[in-house]
Structure formats: structure tokens, C-alpha cells
Design an enzyme around this catalytic site. Structure first.
Site, PDB file in Angstrom:
ATOM      1  N   TYR A 110      -4.123   4.479   6.321  1.00 14.13           N
ATOM      2  CA  TYR A 110      -4.581   3.553   7.373  1.00 14.13           C
ATOM      3  C   TYR A 110      -5.887   4.059   7.985  1.00 14.13           C
ATOM      4  O   TYR A 110      -6.787   3.279   8.291  1.00 14.13           O
ATOM      5  CB  TYR A 110      -3.526   3.399   8.474  1.00 14.13           C
TER       6      TYR A 110
ATOM      7  N   LYS B   7       0.852  -1.190   0.000  1.00 14.85           N
ATOM      8  CA  LYS B   7       0.000   0.000   0.000  1.00 14.85           C
ATOM      9  C   LYS B   7       0.885   1.236   0.000  1.00 14.85           C
ATOM     10  O   LYS B   7       2.030   1.126   0.451  1.00 14.85           O
ATOM     11  CB  LYS B   7      -0.951   0.029   1.189  1.00 14.85           C
TER      12      LYS B   7
HETATM   13  P1  NAD Z   1      12.568   1.824   1.511  1.00 13.06           P
HETATM   14  O1  NAD Z   1      13.054   3.104   0.984  1.00 13.06           O
HETATM   15  O2  NAD Z   1      13.088   1.367   2.832  1.00 13.06           O
HETATM   16  O3  NAD Z   1      12.842   0.650   0.480  1.00 13.06           O
HETATM   17  C1  NAD Z   1      12.591   0.802  -0.899  1.00 13.06           C
HETATM   18  C2  NAD Z   1      13.343  -0.230  -1.685  1.00 13.06           C
HETATM   19  O4  NAD Z   1      13.167   0.060  -3.071  1.00 13.06           O
HETATM   20  C3  NAD Z   1      14.856  -0.197  -1.423  1.00 13.06           C
HETATM   21  O5  NAD Z   1      15.353  -1.509  -1.419  1.00 13.06           O
HETATM   22  C4  NAD Z   1      15.406   0.556  -2.629  1.00 13.06           C
HETATM   23  O6  NAD Z   1      16.726   0.199  -2.960  1.00 13.06           O
HETATM   24  C5  NAD Z   1      14.435   0.092  -3.712  1.00 13.06           C
HETATM   25  N1  NAD Z   1      14.403   1.002  -4.859  1.00 13.06           N
HETATM   26  C6  NAD Z   1      14.488   0.626  -6.134  1.00 13.06           C
HETATM   27  N2  NAD Z   1      14.453   1.681  -6.940  1.00 13.06           N
HETATM   28  C7  NAD Z   1      14.368   2.768  -6.166  1.00 13.06           C
HETATM   29  C8  NAD Z   1      14.308   4.167  -6.425  1.00 13.06           C
HETATM   30  N3  NAD Z   1      14.315   4.640  -7.680  1.00 13.06           N
HETATM   31  N4  NAD Z   1      14.228   5.000  -5.380  1.00 13.06           N
HETATM   32  C9  NAD Z   1      14.170   4.533  -4.117  1.00 13.06           C
HETATM   33  N5  NAD Z   1      14.232   3.211  -3.797  1.00 13.06           N
HETATM   34  C10 NAD Z   1      14.330   2.340  -4.828  1.00 13.06           C
HETATM   35  O7  NAD Z   1      10.982   1.898   1.552  1.00 13.06           O
HETATM   36  P2  NAD Z   1      10.008   0.971   2.392  1.00 13.06           P
HETATM   37  O8  NAD Z   1       9.680   1.635   3.675  1.00 13.06           O
HETATM   38  O9  NAD Z   1      10.551  -0.411   2.417  1.00 13.06           O
HETATM   39  O10 NAD Z   1       8.684   1.045   1.507  1.00 13.06           O
HETATM   40  C11 NAD Z   1       8.508   0.185   0.388  1.00 13.06           C
HETATM   41  C12 NAD Z   1       7.006  -0.030   0.165  1.00 13.06           C
HETATM   42  O11 NAD Z   1       6.464  -0.651   1.317  1.00 13.06           O
HETATM   43  C13 NAD Z   1       6.226   1.268  -0.017  1.00 13.06           C
HETATM   44  O12 NAD Z   1       5.184   1.033  -0.922  1.00 13.06           O
HETATM   45  C14 NAD Z   1       5.633   1.547   1.352  1.00 13.06           C
HETATM   46  O13 NAD Z   1       4.450   2.281   1.311  1.00 13.06           O
HETATM   47  C15 NAD Z   1       5.377   0.130   1.836  1.00 13.06           C
HETATM   48  N6  NAD Z   1       5.393   0.007   3.298  1.00 13.06           N
HETATM   49  C16 NAD Z   1       4.360  -0.651   3.875  1.00 13.06           C
HETATM   50  C17 NAD Z   1       4.327  -0.778   5.250  1.00 13.06           C
HETATM   51  C18 NAD Z   1       3.201  -1.543   5.886  1.00 13.06           C
HETATM   52  O14 NAD Z   1       3.120  -1.561   7.109  1.00 13.06           O
HETATM   53  N7  NAD Z   1       2.342  -2.182   5.120  1.00 13.06           N
HETATM   54  C19 NAD Z   1       5.336  -0.249   6.037  1.00 13.06           C
HETATM   55  C20 NAD Z   1       6.406   0.403   5.407  1.00 13.06           C
HETATM   56  C21 NAD Z   1       6.417   0.524   4.023  1.00 13.06           C
END
Ligand code: NAD
Length: 373
Positions: free
Chosen positions: A217, A132
Site C-alpha cells: 500500500y 493484491k
Molecule cells: P484468508 O486466509 O482469509 O482466505 C483465503 C481463502 O483461500 C480461504 O477461503 C481459504 O479456504 C482459501 N484457500 C484455498 N486454498 C488454500 C490454501 N492452500 N491455503 C490457504 N487458503 C486456501 O485470506 P484473505 O485475507 O481473504 O486474503 C485473500 C486475498 O485477498 C489475498 O491475496 C490478500 O492479499 C487479499 N486481501 C486484500 C485486501 C484488500 O484490502 N485489498 C484485504 C485482505 C486480503
């Protein structure tokens, strides 16, 4: 809104699990293979939260990784016993089509990448669990749904709270009429955003600010707690644009949701304070969750609303999985194994994004926006 019949099935499934945990024989299930997942995006969520959850699953296993960082992928593969041939990068991603052991791709990338990586996975013949918010626009959501439909593949959105025992128990009690006729819903969700250069604060990557990331949320809960779809929204935004974090995306946004039964929803989302709460009031009592949707420590109270503050803390029955994430991963796995639709399918993500678009429009145009049915 979540189909209540399917929600009922979900609750029934959790009951069967609870029964078997208590030693009562549940329906005998034939031995099933475990569904193989590929995680795309080894960031905070994909690597920090999702990857460690497969050990809690009954029907799911972590089989493959997709990462732009070969050294990290190799290290993670070593930790999780993933074969080197099951490591992909963003260029070799489409060749997952030749790997029959990958059933589901779990998209854990920045929001602007969700549509592309979901559609490519569907074209490679894989089911998709996408984080999401579903995508940066309803148009992208529609394209994702269409791609999965035309490939004959399932699409589920990572709404983990639909597998969280306290939230499920709150829904059950509200539906059972325990707090009477529903009147009012309130939810505040926020955290303090940090690094101004993070993708979450870049509109092109995130699609928006706190509403897209954390306010969703509150919105999703407004729909699953009331069991209704809003018919109109009215929103106000407050953002200090001189703060380097908020040059491109909003900080605070407050939105009212009008529901057909007359329930009023009041939601607040922000990137400048920590808050995580849900309140549902009826004419015979109230249900509260705080924290409501956090990773841990979620608490549920139910009170009759009379004589001051008499809400009692409730211990919910076990959820559908050992953790909400295991419940989520195994739900998708069972949908694949049994050819069922996920309870939080792509259409559920699309509904939220359509409402979010209306919330932004309302804040921009400072007027009530009616939502199409
Ligand atoms: P993050 O920045 O920690 O991780 C993103 C990942 O994408 C990294 O591994 C990064 O290297 C990769 N990536 C590839 N291309 C990229 C680019 N062009 N720019 C930036 N990163 C790139 O983010 P996250 O917190 O892991 O979030 C990822 C997804 O998960 C999002 O959609 C976020 O909304 C979702 N999320 C959901 C929850 C939940 O509780 N359901 C919690 C946190 C994040």
C-alpha cells in the site's frame, strides 16, 4: 504508474456520479445488464468484505462461488441467493467456461494461488479481478498478463484505494499543484501479525512478509501520490527470526524510493505494529492521510506547512461508487461492458512486484538497486 489520462477520466466519472447524486442530469446511459462475478476463495476478504459489497453496486452482481468447502459454499449461496448450479469447487473450476452468466472471476486466494487461478479463468474465457499483491513473482505476473491478453480478457488488480474518495482527492490536489513542487513522500503501513501458521507467514504461499501484504500500500501510494515511477530503491530489513511468526518472512522493512524529479520516498512496512499513514510534502504545503488505506475512517488533511501545524481536514467529493469496493467492482464491470482497460490493470500490479523484488534484493545485498525504466 496509473495513466494520468485514464485517472482523469476516472475522476471525471466520479464527477458525473456526484452530479447525478445532486440532481443534475448526468449523461443518459443505456440500460445495461449487470456483470456476473464469481468469487474464488471465501475467506476473510472474499466473503467478509467483497461479497457484501454487491448490494452497493450498479453494474455488478454476485453470481457464482468457488470454494473448497461445500457446506460453507451452500450456506453462502443461500445467503446471497446464488443458484446451486453456480457453486464450483477447485476441481470443477475450469467448467466455469460453460457458464455464460459468469463474466468476471474475482480471485481472493492466498497470493501463491493468484497466477494459477487467473490463468485458468482466462483460459475459461473469463475476465479477472485479482487481489493484491498480484503474484509471488514478476515472472508469474507476466504469465497472468499474457494469458489474459491471449484470451482477449481484461485483468484488473484489487487496488481499492484507487476508488477511495480521500485518496483520489489527495491525488487531485497534488496534481493541481496545491502543495507546490513535490519534495518528499512518506508512508508507514503495518499491522500485528498473529497465528504463525497462517498462510501470510508462509513464504511459499505469500511470496514474502509485511512488504507483500501491507507494505505494498505504501509502495503503490508512493507511485500514485507522486505520479512518478521510482528509478532506484534502497532497503533495510529488521526481523527477529526467533519469533515463530517470522521464521520464513520479514517483519520490518524500510525502503527509500528515488524518483526522477528528485522526490524522495520513504516507506516502512511491518508486521509488529499497527500503522496506516501517508504524507506528501511540497514546497508550498503538505497532504496527509491517516488512516490512509484502511477499510474505514480514512481522513485527509491539507496544510500550507507554515506557522506550525495548520493542516485543515478536508471532506472529499464522493468517489466513483457508494463505497470504494463498489467503485472497484463497478469499474471492472464498466470496463467489460464498454471494452475499456481498467485503471489498475495487470501491468500496474506487475510494476509493484518488480519494485518489491528490487526492495528485497536491496535488503539482501545491502546496496542501492537501480530500477529499469
Ligand atoms: P484468508 O486466509 O482469509 O482466505 C483465503 C481463502 O483461500 C480461504 O477461503 C481459504 O479456504 C482459501 N484457500 C484455498 N486454498 C488454500 C490454501 N492452500 N491455503 C490457504 N487458503 C486456501 O485470506 P484473505 O485475507 O481473504 O486474503 C485473500 C486475498 O485477498 C489475498 O491475496 C490478500 O492479499 C487479499 N486481501 C486484500 C485486501 C484488500 O484490502 N485489498 C484485504 C485482505 C486480503
Amino acid at each position: 504508474m496509473v495513466d494520468l489520462n485514464r485517472r482523469g477520466l476516472m475522476l471525471a466519472a466520479s464527477g458525473a456520479l456526484a452530479a447525478s447524486a445532486l440532481g443534475t442530469p448526468a449523461l443518459a446511459a443505456p440500460a445495461e445488464r449487470k456483470i456476473g462475478y464469481a468469487i474464488v476463495g471465501l475467506g476473510g476478504y472474499g466473503l467478509g468484505i467483497i461479497a457484501p459489497q454487491f448490494k452497493n453496486c450498479q453494474h455488478s452482481r454476485l453470481l457464482a462461488l468457488v470454494s473448497g468447502d461445500p457446506a460453507k459454499a451452500k450456506r453462502v449461496a443461500g445467503e446471497y441467493g446464488i443458484l446451486e448450479r453456480n457453486i464450483y469447487n477447485y476441481q470443477s473450476y475450469d467448467s466455469i467456461k460453460d457458464n455464460p452468466d459468469i463474466d468476471v472471476v474475482y480471485v481472493c486466494l492466498p497470493v501463491a494461488m493468484h497466477a494459477e487461478y487467473t490463468i485458468r479463468a482466462a483460459k475459461a474465457g473469463k475476465h479477472v479481478l485479482c487481489e493484491k499483491p498480484m503474484a509471488v513473482s514478476s515472472r508469474e505476473c507476466e504469465a497472468m498478463i499474457a494469458a489474459c491478453k491471449s484470451a482477449g480478457k481484461k485483468l484488473m488488480i484489487g487496488y481499492r484505494c484507487h476508488f477511495e474518495p480521500n485518496n483520489l482527492e489527495a491525488i487531485r490536489r497534488a496534481r493541481a499543484g496545491e502543495i507546490g513542487k513535490l519534495r518528499y513522500f512518506r508512508s508507514e503501513h503495518g499491522f500485528v501479525a498473529g497465528n504463525p501458521s497462517a498462510w501470510r507467514l508462509k513464504k511459499a504461499m505469500s511470496g514474502g512478509g509485511s512488504l507483500m501484504d501491507i507494505g505494498i500500500y505504501a509502495l503503490n501510494a508512493a507511485r500514485y501520490m507522486t505520479g512518478e515511477e521510482p528509478v532506484a530503491v534502497y532497503a533495510t530489513e529488521r526481523t527477529d527470526r526467533s519469533d515463530p511468526r517470522f521464521r520464513e518472512v520479514e517483519d520490518m522493512i524500510e525502503f527509500e524510493l528515488e524518483f526522477p524529479s528528485g522526490v524522495l520516498g520513504s516507506c516502512m512496512s511491518m508486521y509488529s505494529a499497527n500503522r496506516n499513514q501517508i504524507l506528501l510534502m511540497g514546497d508550498k504545503g503538505r497532504i496527509e492521510l491517516e488512516p490512509a488505506t484502511s477499510y474505514r475512517g480514512i481522513k485527509l488533511w491539507v496544510g500550507n506547512g507554515r506557522g506550525g501545524d495548520g493542516a485543515a481536514e478536508i471532506t472529499p467529493p464522493p468517489g466513483p461508487g457508494a463505497t470504494m469496493w463498489a467503485g472497484q467492482l463497478d469499474h471492472m464491470a464498466q470496463c467489460v461492458l464498454q471494452n475499456r482497460e481498467p485503471i489498475v490493470a495487470g501491468e500496474e500490479g506487475l510494476k509493484d512486484i518488480r519494485i518489491i523484488e528490487a526492495v528485497y534484493q536491496s535488503a539482501r545485498e545491502r546496496r542501492r538497486i537501480a530500477l529499469r525504466a
